[in-house]
Structure formats: C-alpha cells, structure tokens
Design a protein around this motif. Structure first.
Motif, PDB file in Angstrom:
ATOM      1  N   GLU A   1      33.534  47.378  23.346  1.00 54.03           N
ATOM      2  CA  GLU A   1      33.834  46.267  24.244  1.00 54.03           C
ATOM      3  C   GLU A   1      35.267  46.414  24.752  1.00 54.03           C
ATOM      4  N   LEU A   2      35.375  46.546  26.076  1.00 60.50           N
ATOM      5  CA  LEU A   2      36.682  46.812  26.675  1.00 60.50           C
ATOM      6  C   LEU A   2      36.991  45.756  27.732  1.00 60.50           C
ATOM      7  N   VAL A   3      38.204  45.231  27.674  1.00 58.20           N
ATOM      8  CA  VAL A   3      38.684  44.340  28.734  1.00 58.20           C
ATOM      9  C   VAL A   3      39.965  44.953  29.256  1.00 58.20           C
ATOM     10  N   SER A   4      39.993  45.291  30.535  1.00 65.66           N
ATOM     11  CA  SER A   4      41.179  45.915  31.109  1.00 65.66           C
ATOM     12  C   SER A   4      41.803  44.984  32.143  1.00 65.66           C
ATOM     13  N   LEU A   5      43.124  44.820  32.068  1.00 62.16           N
ATOM     14  CA  LEU A   5      43.831  43.886  32.948  1.00 62.16           C
ATOM     15  C   LEU A   5      44.727  44.622  33.923  1.00 62.16           C
ATOM     16  N   HIS A   6      44.777  44.104  35.135  1.00 65.07           N
ATOM     17  CA  HIS A   6      45.731  44.617  36.111  1.00 65.07           C
ATOM     18  C   HIS A   6      46.247  43.426  36.919  1.00 65.07           C
ATOM     19  N   SER A   7      47.274  43.631  37.687  1.00 64.22           N
ATOM     20  CA  SER A   7      47.981  42.493  38.254  1.00 64.22           C
ATOM     21  C   SER A   7      48.691  42.879  39.541  1.00 64.22           C
TER      22      SER A   7
ATOM     23  N   MET B   1      40.550  41.127  35.656  1.00 62.80           N
ATOM     24  CA  MET B   1      40.113  41.888  34.487  1.00 62.80           C
ATOM     25  C   MET B   1      38.782  42.529  34.813  1.00 62.80           C
ATOM     26  N   GLU B   2      38.598  43.709  34.246  1.00 67.88           N
ATOM     27  CA  GLU B   2      37.282  44.336  34.267  1.00 67.88           C
ATOM     28  C   GLU B   2      36.744  44.292  32.851  1.00 67.88           C
ATOM     29  N   VAL B   3      35.533  43.790  32.692  1.00 68.34           N
ATOM     30  CA  VAL B   3      34.942  43.747  31.355  1.00 68.34           C
ATOM     31  C   VAL B   3      33.832  44.788  31.280  1.00 68.34           C
ATOM     32  N   VAL B   4      33.811  45.505  30.160  1.00 71.11           N
ATOM     33  CA  VAL B   4      32.856  46.598  29.967  1.00 71.11           C
ATOM     34  C   VAL B   4      32.154  46.394  28.626  1.00 71.11           C
ATOM     35  N   ASN B   5      30.851  46.552  28.627  1.00 70.49           N
ATOM     36  CA  ASN B   5      30.035  46.396  27.406  1.00 70.49           C
ATOM     37  C   ASN B   5      30.139  45.002  26.800  1.00 70.49           C
ATOM     38  N   ILE B   6      30.388  44.008  27.629  1.00 72.22           N
ATOM     39  CA  ILE B   6      30.443  42.623  27.143  1.00 72.22           C
ATOM     40  C   ILE B   6      29.075  41.986  27.376  1.00 72.22           C
ATOM     41  N   ASP B   7      28.567  41.344  26.339  1.00 68.46           N
ATOM     42  CA  ASP B   7      27.260  40.668  26.380  1.00 68.46           C
ATOM     43  C   ASP B   7      27.175  39.707  27.573  1.00 68.46           C
ATOM     44  N   PRO B   8      26.052  39.703  28.312  1.00 73.67           N
ATOM     45  CA  PRO B   8      25.937  38.825  29.495  1.00 73.67           C
ATOM     46  C   PRO B   8      26.177  37.344  29.181  1.00 73.67           C
TER      47      PRO B   8
ATOM     48  N   MET C   1      32.573  40.256  19.761  1.00 75.25           N
ATOM     49  CA  MET C   1      31.867  39.399  20.710  1.00 75.25           C
ATOM     50  C   MET C   1      30.513  40.004  21.071  1.00 75.25           C
ATOM     51  N   SER C   2      29.839  40.647  20.076  1.00 74.18           N
ATOM     52  CA  SER C   2      28.599  41.340  20.425  1.00 74.18           C
ATOM     53  C   SER C   2      27.540  40.359  20.923  1.00 74.18           C
ATOM     54  N   SER C   3      27.673  39.078  20.578  1.00 73.23           N
ATOM     55  CA  SER C   3      26.808  38.064  21.197  1.00 73.23           C
ATOM     56  C   SER C   3      27.623  36.801  21.391  1.00 73.23           C
ATOM     57  N   VAL C   4      27.030  35.847  22.120  1.00 73.84           N
ATOM     58  CA  VAL C   4      27.773  34.629  22.411  1.00 73.84           C
ATOM     59  C   VAL C   4      28.012  33.815  21.135  1.00 73.84           C
ATOM     60  N   GLN C   5      27.266  34.117  20.069  1.00 71.20           N
ATOM     61  CA  GLN C   5      27.491  33.430  18.793  1.00 71.20           C
ATOM     62  C   GLN C   5      28.863  33.793  18.205  1.00 71.20           C
ATOM     63  N   ASP C   6      29.437  34.891  18.699  1.00 72.90           N
ATOM     64  CA  ASP C   6      30.709  35.352  18.134  1.00 72.90           C
ATOM     65  C   ASP C   6      31.921  34.763  18.836  1.00 72.90           C
TER      66      ASP C   6
END
Lengths: 446, 446
Positions: free
Chosen positions: A285-291, A307-314, B1-6
């Motif tokens: 799970e990756l969150v990348s920030l730019h500004s 931010m770009e979020v990668v592999n984050i649960d919908p 944060m593998s699920s919203v429960q986290d």
C-alpha cells in the motif's frame, strides 16, 4: 471550554510551536518603525518558502491563473496566446465555467486528476496511473493529515505507530500529535549525507514493541530537511521492509523536481515498486504526495497538492472521499497543479521563457545550496552535509559550553536559544533542529 | 489498511453522500457526447453555488486578485486605479510581497485580521472586535470542523453532544460524524417560516439525557437551508439558554449580507450578546463564522472564511492556533475576504460599478426566491415557505403513495428517489432533505 482542560485531549497534546516566527514578526515590526538596527529586514529561511526569499514565480503559471480569475483578460493581446488558450481550457473544466464554483468532486476536478495521472505515467516511464487514484487537496500537509487520520486507531498498546525519519520535516511531529500517533524515529546517517540505512528501520520497529502498533512508514525523498536523494537499492529495501512488516508506505516526494546533486536522479517509489513486480507491485500500500510548493513552482501560498494511492482497498478510498466531502478542495491550486504537470510544450509561445525561468531557478538553487554549504563549513562549530535536492540545508552545531549552560538555565533547547540569538543579532530566522526531531545531544538548524 | 475495518473508526462512521452529484456528472457526460436528450445541461441547485448557476462574480474582487497574482498588471492602465492600489497594498501585506509565500501566521495575515475586526465593529455599531480573536481559514466548513474538533471529547455518556437545527445545513451531519459528536436536533417550526422556538431547545437537551454530554449549540442565521432570519427576541433567548446551560454558541452567519425579506434585518449574535451586558457579555462563549462563499461574493471555489471567538479562554485559543500551525491558510481567499469587508469607498473609481453589481445581484436573488417559491407552491404535492435570506428554498414534498412504496422496495429514502427521478427527467439536481436531517416522515428538498 472554560479552560483548556475542557478541550479534546488530542488537541491538548499538539505541541506549541517554539515561537521564532512571532519573534521574527516583532523584530520586523520594530524595524518598520525605524530605530538603530544593523539590518533593514528579517530573512526567514526556516520554512522553505522560495517566493518569500525573493525567487520570482513562473510567469506562465501566474498569467494563466490571472486570466482564469478575471476572464476579461482572455481578450488581452499582450498575453501570450497559449496562456489564454490554457485558461480557456481550464475554465471549461470548472463548474459554470468559473473558478468561483465548488469543485465538481471532493477529490478535485476530474480533468485535472486525469492530467496528473498522465504526468505520473510519463514520469515513471509508462507505468500506468489511474485518475481515480488521484486525490487533489489543499497542500501536501493537508493530504498527509487526511491519511494519518485514516490510519489513526487503537489506544495504548494498539495505538498506531508511524516510522518517521530523524530528522523529519518540521511540520510532521505536529501532524502526528494531532492524530494521536506514536512517532517511531529511524535515524538517517549524517556522515553518509543523511542516507537511509535499512538496519535503522528494523531498529525502530524493535523499539516499538510494547509501545504501540506500527502501521505505516513515512519517507521524505528527496529528503526534507536533509536534501538527500535515495537510490534504487535503498528504495527497493524500504519497499521490501514495508511489505514484510505490512506497513503502509507514505512517501512525500515534493522535491522531485529539484534534484541538483551531481549524478543524482529522482526515482519515484511507485516506479521502483512496479519494477519489482509481484508480489510487491500488487500488495504494498503506497501513498505518494506531491505539491505546488516545490522548489520550482514555489507556490506555497496557494496551498495545492495531490496524492496518488496505490493498492488501497476501494472501501478505504471511499472512506477517504467521505472525509473530504463536506469541504471541497479550492479551485485555483488545482489549476496551478495542472499547469505544473503540463508546462508549455515545445513550439508554444511561452515555452522559451518558461524554460529559461526554470533553468535560471535550477541554477540559483544549486549554486545557493553549494555556496551556503561552503560558507557554513567554514564557520567554527558548524559542519554541514551538502544537499543534493530541495530547499534546505541542515548543518550540525557544536555550541560553546557557555551557551549550553545558559539554555539549561533558561529552560529552553540550546538550538532554540541559538536561533533566537541569531535572529536578534543577524536578523536571519533559522528553524531549530528540535522541530525536526533532534534532541539536545544532537544540535542542528535548518 | 487492507480493508476498511482497519481504518480509524471515526472515519468509518462518516456517512457516504447519497451520490446525486455523481449521477449529475454521468448525465452531463452523456449530454456532452450528444444523444437525444430534452435538455442540454444539468442544472445543479443543491449546493448554494451562485457562480455555477451563472451569477457573475464581482468585478472589483476578481480584478484585485488577478493583479495580486500577476503583479505585471499593476501597470495596466485599463484597470481602475483603485484596483491597482488595493492590489499593491495587499501584496505589501504578504511575505516577500508575493501571494506565493506562506501566510505570516497560522491565523492569517495580521493586516487582514485587523480589517475583519474593523468590519465587525462597524457592522455591530461600534461594539469592539479584537484582531487577535479573528482566525482566517480556508472556508467556513473548515473553521467549523476546527471548532468541532476542539469540542470533541469523552466516550459514551460523556461524549460531546451538539444541539443542531432540524433542518440543518447539509454538510453539518458529515462534520459531526467525523468528530464523533452526537447531534441533538431541535426542530424549527415550518409553519412559522422555520422560526426557532426556544422550547424546542429545552426539549433537545432533555432528549440528550443519558445519551451524551451537550457542550455546544449550533445556530445557522440567516438559516441554511430555511432562509429564516432570527429576530432580536429569539437571539436573546438563545443566548440566555446557552448561558444557563453552559453551552458554547457556534453561529454560522454566512448569509448575513443577503437578507431580502421585507422588514427583516440581520442582527449578529455578537451584537445582541453585548447589548445584553453582563453577565452574558463576558461569559457566554461565542464562535461566529462568516465566509466569502456568500450570496453576494459567491466565491465558493476560493474557500475562504473567518471565525471570531468571544470569551474563549486564552489557552484554548492557543490550542486552536496549534491545530492550525502545520498547514498555513491559503493567501488568495484571505485577500478576497479583505476586499469583501472593505469594498470600494464612495468616490473610488470602482465604487459605482461595484454598487450596481451588488444591487443587481440582490434584486435577482430576491426575485428568484419569490418566483421560485410561487412556482413551487403552485405544484401539486409541494408547499414552500418563503425565504427571507440566503440561497436556498426548502419545500415540503407530499409524494404519491406509489413513489413511497417504490422507494421502500428499492431501499432508498423517498426524497432521494424523487431527486434522482427529477434529475434524470428534468436535468435539475435538488438536494434531498434527508441530508438536512429530515427523515421519511418529513420529506423535503432544497
């Protein structure tokens, strides 16, 4: 709220800033009222604020935004054609064709999410970026606080811990305080130009045992305030570490456009993650920030970032949207971001001037960083690692025993006392290293 | 944060918006791609967004901001002299003379705090306002969420409860969710034009017993979405109630400049509080909010607002500043706010045009409110109280039994279903009253 005891305990936990800015403001006020002072004004270098320091803004950016604000300028022939065309296009992306309307969605203007995703794809040699994973927001600090808020849970031993570099950006400890998160510092190696040494990550994790539950690792690359640029090997090791420990990777990559160190190149965590392939590329799970408050744009006052979020649960992404829903992001910083990721193209009327301005700024930045570092290293009691990127230098102070004793007697940190004195005597406002996480045994300023 | 429960349980509690905006966006997209549709575009009236609806911005405001953004325009003779002089003055108040620098303090630019305090003093017939009590922020929703965060404490029976009007502004429930605050609705009286009846406050407080600890009362005056304007007698009673129950008064007064009801005048809570004298004037904790997203300015996309705090403990004010410290407020909305509180003065080159624009806007607003109300009252199954201020009408729906059953079967609120159908068939996006706190027995739209 009859007393501070009645407010949210989390708010009570937020540290009070050391107050050098107020002192700087008082001195500025005194100077403006005349009086015998050796310098005419205060120079504040503590916050990485290029325009305050006199760096000019990029003309194309300001011209486009001015036209968007006052569309009568669309007919102003003295402005380059591509400025007016860009403004027209951006206005069409706004609700009602006006920057005065709310953002079409809580994650920003869809066309600008798309522009940012395309920029990332180009930057990362074709590794795809999905506009749905781009969240536009009022500045990278705000983005970061959203994610930290999302991560905040548990109490006591189950409370969220976040691995953070030592030194870290000076605003980070306050953001962690606010969310009740436990900082877990991993030491950067000063004598190696503030490199990240993976062993330190394992050490930080071990130190967390019995204190909290580590859930994320925060990375600043290029480093704030260190100016260090991470290499591919380091990034791969950090990703493997995050993967094996199940940590969310929060990567601030705000200085990605301002690398000036010889043979140094910015590599995004996203790119390296996808180069590594599975299982990393589809699980970490990756969150990348730019500004837009970067070295080149320097538009700190506009407050814009993504931010770009990668592999984050919908569902987690939906929760993130819900957090943003009540207060939609401001429009102008989104437009500035669009210009940042889509500068004038070769052949456009503004391209030549834009490129010259960028080159000049890059030159000034690199020269200033080198000269200031040389100057600092020539001072007695000061040693400074050269910066390879960004807006900060972070020299080490060896203060005389007398000053250390005085600080002790006054009950202030020695680096804060040094900064106060320097501000009063030289009218230059540094930031004390205690704000970046260093303690009295390890004195620095930025 | 593998699920919203986290994720943070507080974030999980935030309700997901009903999604009419996404439906509106989808329909807009379809319309832009052609096809047989009876209307060319979607008209969204759900969010009180004047510029989106085609109201023009105030020229003076946009001209001043455009010059601040692109100071080369200071020499542009086609712009009025007072525009350029104002821009010059505002730029001098910015760090480094640039809107690209960080705000000098986390509460905003000191000169603008002062301008706002002077505006309040004039508005309230000389009752003083202290610039130190003015906090500038990116929009009134952001201000409100800061204060709600400050008030949030306790768990279960000791958790903070906030008295809120029914109906309330549609963004308020989400803000309360986010801070884990318990809403304690007090019912406004529809058949009296949505007047506030003090008995309802006592009732809301009684209903809180055994549920939470009420710590604040939220007031929207002029009312969002009701358009009701409170009279002096009501305001005095609310203040006495807050005083006797020890509640913080949170007053959103965003529509103060857009009262068009006959014989109706806006009275600020601050003014009435000070008219009442001691013990009220020096004990009742009051937070008053105002914004540039008002009916006249309509600058929703800039995100600017302020709060004035009265009788708030200095340590609590410091805590508020600490919360703001990591992310300084954006500059341009502060400048827009300065122009709002200091419009062109009589004799200034821009004064005539400014006044004409304001008068025209006030006229359109009053006429539209009257006409739309008449139109709605002529529809079968719809009844609407006339609005006396602001940007909303809030008609009651008596839907046919068939539609109620259909909503039941589909598992959606009947007002949401009505809004969806209306959007699909008529291309007009209303906001469902369930977002304003009303339930299925009391159907409304805004």
């Amino acid at each position: 709220m009859s007393s501070v005891q009645d407010v949210n305990p989390r708010v009570r936990r937020i540290r009070t800033p050391v107050g050098l800015q107020s002192l700087a403001a008082r001195i500025t006020e005194q100077l403006s009222q005349g009086g015998q002072k050796p310098f005419q004004k205060v120079t504040d270098v503590s916050s990485g604020d290029p325009h305050r320091a006199g760096m000019p803004p990029l003309s194309f950016v300001r011209q486009v935004l001015a036209v968007c604000l006052y569309p009568e300028l669309l007919g102003e022939d003295s402005l380059p054609l591509d400025v007016r065309q860009r403004a027209q296009k951006l206005l069409e992306a706004c609700n009602g064709g006006s920057i005065g309307s709310y953002s079409p969605s809580s994650c920003g203007i869809p066309q600008i999410q798309k522009s940012v995703a395309e920029f990332i794809t180009r930057r990362d040699a074709g590794i795809p970026s999905d506009p749905e994973n781009i969240v536009l927001c009022s500045g990278s600090q705000k983005v970061l606080s959203l994610v930290l808020h999302l991560l905040s849970r548990g109490e006591g031993l189950t409370q969220t811990g976040v691995l953070i570099p030592l030194p870290c950006p000076h605003t980070l400890p306050m953001l962690l305080d606010e969310e009740g998160l436990t900082p877990l510092p991993y030491r950067l190696l000063e004598d190696q130009g503030w490199a990240l040494e993976p062993d330190q990550l394992h050490g930080a994790l071990r130190a967390a045992r019995g204190r909290c539950e580590p859930r994320a690792i925060y990375i600043s690359n290029p480093g704030n305030p260190t100016g260090h640029v991470q290499d591919r090997k380091t990034i791969r090791e950090v990703i493997r570490f995050a993967s094996s420990e199940g940590l969310v990777l929060l990567v601030e990559e705000v200085f990605q456009d301002s690398v000036f160190g010889r043979d140094k190149t910015f590599l995004s965590y996203k790119k390296v993650l996808f180069e590594m392939g599975e299982p990393y590329s589809d699980t970490v799970e990756l969150v990348s920030l730019h500004s837009i408050s970067t070295a080149r744009m320097g538009e700190c006052g506009l407050r814009g970032g993504y931010m770009e979020v990668v592999n984050i649960d919908p569902d987690v992404q939906q929760a993130l949207k819900n957090m943003q829903a009540p207060s939609s992001p401001p429009i102008l910083p989104q437009l500035a971001l669009e210009v940042m990721v889509n500068p004038p193209a070769p052949g456009d009327p503004s391209e030549k001037e834009y490129t010259q301005e960028i080159l000049r700024m890059d030159d000034i930045l690199a020269q200033n960083a080198r000269r200031a570092c040389e100057f600092l290293n020539d001072l007695p009691g000061v040693s400074c690692q050269p910066a390879m990127a960004g807006l900060f230098l972070y020299p080490r102070l060896n203060l005389p025993a007398q000053m250390l004793e005085e600080a002790e007697a006054l009950g202030v940190e020695a680096d804060v006392l040094f900064c106060q004195r320097f501000l009063e005597e030289e009218r230059v406002c540094f930031g004390p290293g205690c704000e970046n996480g260093h303690d009295r045994n390890d004195l620095h300023v930025r």
